[in-house]
Scaffold this motif. Sequence first.
Motif, PDB file in Angstrom:
ATOM      1  N   THR A  76      50.582   4.384  51.506  1.00 40.41           N
ATOM      2  CA  THR A  76      49.536   5.167  52.174  1.00 40.41           C
ATOM      3  C   THR A  76      50.111   6.020  53.299  1.00 40.41           C
ATOM      4  O   THR A  76      49.489   6.997  53.720  1.00 40.41           O
ATOM      5  CB  THR A  76      48.436   4.257  52.759  1.00 40.41           C
ATOM      6  OG1 THR A  76      48.996   3.436  53.788  1.00 40.41           O
ATOM      7  CG2 THR A  76      47.807   3.397  51.680  1.00 40.41           C
ATOM      8  N   GLY A  77      51.300   5.663  53.785  1.00 42.20           N
ATOM      9  CA  GLY A  77      51.854   6.359  54.941  1.00 42.20           C
ATOM     10  C   GLY A  77      51.262   5.774  56.213  1.00 42.20           C
ATOM     11  O   GLY A  77      50.332   4.961  56.174  1.00 42.20           O
ATOM     12  N   ASP A  78      51.785   6.181  57.334  1.00 39.77           N
ATOM     13  CA  ASP A  78      51.290   5.665  58.614  1.00 39.77           C
ATOM     14  C   ASP A  78      50.050   6.454  59.015  1.00 39.77           C
ATOM     15  O   ASP A  78      50.143   7.537  59.593  1.00 39.77           O
ATOM     16  CB  ASP A  78      52.381   5.783  59.683  1.00 39.77           C
ATOM     17  CG  ASP A  78      51.965   5.122  60.994  1.00 39.77           C
ATOM     18  OD1 ASP A  78      50.878   4.496  61.013  1.00 39.77           O
ATOM     19  OD2 ASP A  78      52.702   5.236  61.982  1.00 39.77           O
ATOM     20  N   GLN A  79      48.889   5.900  58.704  1.00 34.74           N
ATOM     21  CA  GLN A  79      47.629   6.582  59.004  1.00 34.74           C
ATOM     22  C   GLN A  79      47.013   6.121  60.327  1.00 34.74           C
ATOM     23  O   GLN A  79      46.019   6.693  60.776  1.00 34.74           O
ATOM     24  CB  GLN A  79      46.623   6.335  57.871  1.00 34.74           C
ATOM     25  CG  GLN A  79      47.101   6.759  56.499  1.00 34.74           C
ATOM     26  CD  GLN A  79      47.331   8.256  56.395  1.00 34.74           C
ATOM     27  OE1 GLN A  79      46.722   9.050  57.108  1.00 34.74           O
ATOM     28  NE2 GLN A  79      48.235   8.658  55.505  1.00 34.74           N
ATOM     29  N   THR A  80      47.605   5.103  60.941  1.00 31.72           N
ATOM     30  CA  THR A  80      47.044   4.581  62.187  1.00 31.72           C
ATOM     31  C   THR A  80      47.036   5.675  63.257  1.00 31.72           C
ATOM     32  O   THR A  80      48.055   6.319  63.522  1.00 31.72           O
ATOM     33  CB  THR A  80      47.856   3.379  62.691  1.00 31.72           C
ATOM     34  OG1 THR A  80      47.904   2.385  61.659  1.00 31.72           O
ATOM     35  CG2 THR A  80      47.217   2.782  63.936  1.00 31.72           C
ATOM     36  N   GLY A  81      45.871   5.878  63.838  1.00 28.72           N
ATOM     37  CA  GLY A  81      45.734   6.888  64.884  1.00 28.72           C
ATOM     38  C   GLY A  81      45.312   8.252  64.381  1.00 28.72           C
ATOM     39  O   GLY A  81      44.888   9.102  65.160  1.00 28.72           O
ATOM     40  N   VAL A  82      45.430   8.474  63.069  1.00 29.28           N
ATOM     41  CA  VAL A  82      44.978   9.744  62.492  1.00 29.28           C
ATOM     42  C   VAL A  82      43.452   9.738  62.454  1.00 29.28           C
ATOM     43  O   VAL A  82      42.846   8.732  62.075  1.00 29.28           O
ATOM     44  CB  VAL A  82      45.541   9.923  61.064  1.00 29.28           C
ATOM     45  CG1 VAL A  82      44.999  11.190  60.421  1.00 29.28           C
ATOM     46  CG2 VAL A  82      47.058   9.935  61.090  1.00 29.28           C
ATOM     47  N   PRO A  83      42.799  10.829  62.858  1.00 30.37           N
ATOM     48  CA  PRO A  83      41.334  10.853  62.740  1.00 30.37           C
ATOM     49  C   PRO A  83      40.911  10.528  61.310  1.00 30.37           C
ATOM     50  O   PRO A  83      41.435  11.108  60.353  1.00 30.37           O
ATOM     51  CB  PRO A  83      40.980  12.293  63.120  1.00 30.37           C
ATOM     52  CG  PRO A  83      42.093  12.719  64.024  1.00 30.37           C
ATOM     53  CD  PRO A  83      43.327  12.055  63.472  1.00 30.37           C
ATOM     54  N   LEU A  84      39.987   9.593  61.167  1.00 30.68           N
ATOM     55  CA  LEU A  84      39.593   9.140  59.832  1.00 30.68           C
ATOM     56  C   LEU A  84      39.123  10.304  58.970  1.00 30.68           C
ATOM     57  O   LEU A  84      39.428  10.373  57.775  1.00 30.68           O
ATOM     58  CB  LEU A  84      38.492   8.079  59.954  1.00 30.68           C
ATOM     59  CG  LEU A  84      38.033   7.412  58.655  1.00 30.68           C
ATOM     60  CD1 LEU A  84      39.200   6.739  57.945  1.00 30.68           C
ATOM     61  CD2 LEU A  84      36.935   6.385  58.944  1.00 30.68           C
ATOM     62  N   ALA A  85      38.408  11.235  59.574  1.00 41.28           N
ATOM     63  CA  ALA A  85      37.892  12.376  58.816  1.00 41.28           C
ATOM     64  C   ALA A  85      39.005  13.300  58.342  1.00 41.28           C
ATOM     65  O   ALA A  85      38.809  14.087  57.409  1.00 41.28           O
ATOM     66  CB  ALA A  85      36.897  13.156  59.668  1.00 41.28           C
ATOM     67  N   ARG A 102      36.014  12.113  66.969  1.00 49.01           N
ATOM     68  CA  ARG A 102      36.668  11.900  65.678  1.00 49.01           C
ATOM     69  C   ARG A 102      37.447  10.592  65.759  1.00 49.01           C
ATOM     70  O   ARG A 102      38.612  10.575  66.150  1.00 49.01           O
ATOM     71  CB  ARG A 102      37.585  13.069  65.336  1.00 49.01           C
ATOM     72  CG  ARG A 102      36.883  14.421  65.369  1.00 49.01           C
ATOM     73  CD  ARG A 102      37.826  15.535  65.008  1.00 49.01           C
ATOM     74  NE  ARG A 102      38.124  15.547  63.577  1.00 49.01           N
ATOM     75  CZ  ARG A 102      39.096  16.283  63.039  1.00 49.01           C
ATOM     76  NH1 ARG A 102      39.888  17.004  63.815  1.00 49.01           N
ATOM     77  NH2 ARG A 102      39.296  16.263  61.742  1.00 49.01           N
ATOM     78  N   PRO A 103      36.808   9.474  65.412  1.00 49.03           N
ATOM     79  CA  PRO A 103      37.473   8.173  65.570  1.00 49.03           C
ATOM     80  C   PRO A 103      38.735   8.088  64.723  1.00 49.03           C
ATOM     81  O   PRO A 103      38.759   8.535  63.568  1.00 49.03           O
ATOM     82  CB  PRO A 103      36.418   7.174  65.099  1.00 49.03           C
ATOM     83  CG  PRO A 103      35.495   7.961  64.236  1.00 49.03           C
ATOM     84  CD  PRO A 103      35.477   9.344  64.806  1.00 49.03           C
ATOM     85  N   PRO A 104      39.798   7.526  65.287  1.00 51.35           N
ATOM     86  CA  PRO A 104      41.050   7.391  64.538  1.00 51.35           C
ATOM     87  C   PRO A 104      41.026   6.174  63.615  1.00 51.35           C
ATOM     88  O   PRO A 104      40.225   5.258  63.782  1.00 51.35           O
ATOM     89  CB  PRO A 104      42.089   7.205  65.644  1.00 51.35           C
ATOM     90  CG  PRO A 104      41.332   6.509  66.733  1.00 51.35           C
ATOM     91  CD  PRO A 104      39.932   7.067  66.680  1.00 51.35           C
ATOM     92  N   VAL A 105      41.935   6.188  62.655  1.00 54.02           N
ATOM     93  CA  VAL A 105      42.087   5.044  61.753  1.00 54.02           C
ATOM     94  C   VAL A 105      42.663   3.869  62.537  1.00 54.02           C
ATOM     95  O   VAL A 105      43.701   3.986  63.193  1.00 54.02           O
ATOM     96  CB  VAL A 105      43.019   5.396  60.577  1.00 54.02           C
ATOM     97  CG1 VAL A 105      43.286   4.154  59.715  1.00 54.02           C
ATOM     98  CG2 VAL A 105      42.428   6.512  59.735  1.00 54.02           C
ATOM     99  N   ALA A 106      41.968   2.745  62.462  1.00 59.21           N
ATOM    100  CA  ALA A 106      42.462   1.526  63.105  1.00 59.21           C
ATOM    101  C   ALA A 106      42.962   0.519  62.075  1.00 59.21           C
ATOM    102  O   ALA A 106      43.835  -0.299  62.362  1.00 59.21           O
ATOM    103  CB  ALA A 106      41.358   0.890  63.956  1.00 59.21           C
ATOM    104  N   THR A 107      42.406   0.596  60.850  1.00 59.74           N
ATOM    105  CA  THR A 107      42.730  -0.395  59.819  1.00 59.74           C
ATOM    106  C   THR A 107      42.829   0.277  58.457  1.00 59.74           C
ATOM    107  O   THR A 107      42.025   1.156  58.131  1.00 59.74           O
ATOM    108  CB  THR A 107      41.637  -1.488  59.744  1.00 59.74           C
ATOM    109  OG1 THR A 107      41.468  -2.072  61.032  1.00 59.74           O
ATOM    110  CG2 THR A 107      42.013  -2.569  58.737  1.00 59.74           C
ATOM    111  N   VAL A 108      43.816  -0.147  57.669  1.00 56.03           N
ATOM    112  CA  VAL A 108      43.900   0.232  56.257  1.00 56.03           C
ATOM    113  C   VAL A 108      43.630  -1.035  55.443  1.00 56.03           C
ATOM    114  O   VAL A 108      44.375  -2.012  55.544  1.00 56.03           O
ATOM    115  CB  VAL A 108      45.273   0.817  55.899  1.00 56.03           C
ATOM    116  CG1 VAL A 108      45.357   1.084  54.395  1.00 56.03           C
ATOM    117  CG2 VAL A 108      45.531   2.104  56.677  1.00 56.03           C
TER     118      VAL A 108
END
Length: 205
Positions: free
Chosen positions: A31-40, A8-14
């Motif tokens: 958007t909030g801090d989504q970095t590191g959250v699984p993209l799915a 489950r690849p994490p978010v690297a870029t918004v």
Amino acid sequence: MVGAGPVRPPVATVRVDGTRQIPVRDVEAATGDQTGVPLAAVDTDGVAARVSAIPGVAAVEVDRSWPDTLVVVVTERTPAALLDTPDGPKLVDVTGFVYRDAPPDVRLPRLQLPRVAPDDPATLAAVGVLQALPVPVRDQVQTLSLGGGGSTFELGLTEGRRVLWGPWSDTDRTAARARVLGPVLQREGAVYDVSSPSLVTVRQR
């Protein structure tokens, strides 16, 4: 042996697309801090709701771009007029929505109506009139107000000229009035009556 679960690849870029007036940093913050959250696992509806709350945002789409990018596409509101308020001039969009402080250098017609809101028929008619006008004519409009006991529109133009638009509820004639106004403004006058597009009159005062 237990097999490994799916990757489950994490978010690297918004990535933020579509902004012109709204700072990208404001959208990124919403958007909030989504970095590191699984993209799915990103709550795209929640992100869209937060971004939609930014003044000036008309619509938002939030998509996943695999493998690791969250894409936020913003549609900004289109300013159509100004509204003077106790807190200073505000922008009014093409739906009649009053949404944020007007920049000091903006030049738009001022709505002088008892009420300005998306559910107000006179407001919708007013922004419809302004959108129907050719740009060279619209650039001459300084105010749009009620006349005739509240049943008609009057446009205040540069150089003290006035346009008697006619009944604002008669929206079927908006396009025809807008068409004839440009040519008739080439004539010298002070008051231009386009309430009947087939019988335009021009008065000197």
